[in-house]
Scaffold this motif. Structure first.
Motif, short mmCIF file in Angstrom:
data_model
loop_
_atom_site.label_atom_id
_atom_site.label_comp_id
_atom_site.label_asym_id
_atom_site.label_seq_id
_atom_site.Cartn_x
_atom_site.Cartn_y
_atom_site.Cartn_z
N ALA A 30 0.84 -1.21 0.00
CA ALA A 30 0.00 0.00 0.00
C ALA A 30 0.87 1.25 0.00
N LEU A 31 1.93 1.25 0.79
CA LEU A 31 2.82 2.41 0.83
C LEU A 31 3.55 2.60 -0.50
N GLN A 32 3.92 1.50 -1.14
CA GLN A 32 4.59 1.60 -2.44
C GLN A 32 3.65 2.18 -3.49
N VAL A 33 2.39 1.77 -3.46
CA VAL A 33 1.41 2.31 -4.40
C VAL A 33 1.21 3.80 -4.14
N GLN A 34 1.13 4.18 -2.86
CA GLN A 34 0.99 5.60 -2.53
C GLN A 34 2.18 6.40 -3.04
N GLN A 35 3.37 5.83 -2.92
CA GLN A 35 4.57 6.50 -3.39
C GLN A 35 4.53 6.68 -4.90
N GLN A 36 4.12 5.63 -5.61
CA GLN A 36 4.01 5.72 -7.07
C GLN A 36 2.99 6.76 -7.49
N LEU A 37 1.84 6.78 -6.82
CA LEU A 37 0.80 7.76 -7.14
C LEU A 37 1.29 9.17 -6.85
N GLY A 38 2.02 9.34 -5.77
CA GLY A 38 2.58 10.65 -5.44
C GLY A 38 3.55 11.12 -6.51
N ALA A 39 4.39 10.22 -6.97
CA ALA A 39 5.35 10.58 -8.03
C ALA A 39 4.62 10.94 -9.31
N ALA A 41 1.57 12.13 -9.53
CA ALA A 41 0.90 13.41 -9.30
C ALA A 41 1.88 14.56 -9.46
N LEU A 42 3.09 14.40 -8.93
CA LEU A 42 4.11 15.44 -9.09
C LEU A 42 4.49 15.62 -10.55
N SER A 43 4.60 14.53 -11.27
CA SER A 43 4.93 14.61 -12.68
C SER A 43 3.86 15.36 -13.46
N ILE A 44 2.60 15.05 -13.16
CA ILE A 44 1.49 15.74 -13.83
C ILE A 44 1.50 17.22 -13.45
N ALA A 45 1.70 17.50 -12.17
CA ALA A 45 1.71 18.90 -11.72
C ALA A 45 2.86 19.67 -12.36
N ASN A 46 4.00 19.03 -12.54
CA ASN A 46 5.14 19.70 -13.16
C ASN A 46 4.94 19.92 -14.65
N SER A 47 4.21 19.03 -15.30
CA SER A 47 4.00 19.17 -16.74
C SER A 47 2.84 20.10 -17.06
N ALA A 48 1.93 20.30 -16.12
CA ALA A 48 0.75 21.14 -16.36
C ALA A 48 1.11 22.57 -16.77
N PRO A 49 2.06 23.23 -16.11
CA PRO A 49 2.40 24.60 -16.54
C PRO A 49 2.90 24.65 -17.98
N GLN A 50 3.64 23.64 -18.39
CA GLN A 50 4.14 23.61 -19.77
C GLN A 50 2.98 23.47 -20.76
N ILE A 51 2.00 22.67 -20.42
CA ILE A 51 0.84 22.49 -21.30
C ILE A 51 0.06 23.79 -21.41
N ILE A 52 -0.11 24.47 -20.29
CA ILE A 52 -0.84 25.74 -20.30
C ILE A 52 -0.08 26.78 -21.12
N LEU A 53 1.23 26.83 -20.97
CA LEU A 53 2.03 27.77 -21.77
C LEU A 53 1.91 27.46 -23.26
#
Length: 59
Positions: A30-39, A41-53
Motif C-alpha cells: 500500500a505504501l509503495q502504491v501511494q509513493q508511485q501515485l505521489g510521483a 501526481a508530481l509529474s502531472i503537476a510539473n508538466s501542467a504549466p508547460q501544457i498551459i504555456l
C-alpha cells in the motif's frame, strides 16, 4: 497433555507470525502504491504549466 499444549502453542505462534508478515507485506505494498501515485501526481503537476504555456503560445 503438556506435549499437545506445546504443539498447539507453537502452531498458534506460527500463525500469528504468518499473520503479522502478511499484514506488513500488505502495508508495504500500500505504501509503495501511494509513493508511485505521489510521483505521478508530481509529474502531472510539473508538466501542467508547460501544457498551459503551449496553449497560450498557440501550439
Amino acid at each position: 497433555f503438556v506435549s499437545k499444549l506445546t504443539d498447539v502453542l507453537e502452531a498458534g505462534v506460527g500463525n500469528l507470525v504468518d499473520a503479522d508478515l502478511a499484514k506488513e507485506s500488505a502495508r508495504l505494498q500500500a505504501l509503495q502504491v501511494q509513493q508511485q501515485l505521489g510521483a505521478q501526481a508530481l509529474s502531472i503537476a510539473n508538466s501542467a504549466p508547460q501544457i498551459i504555456l503551449q496553449l497560450f503560445r498557440g501550439g
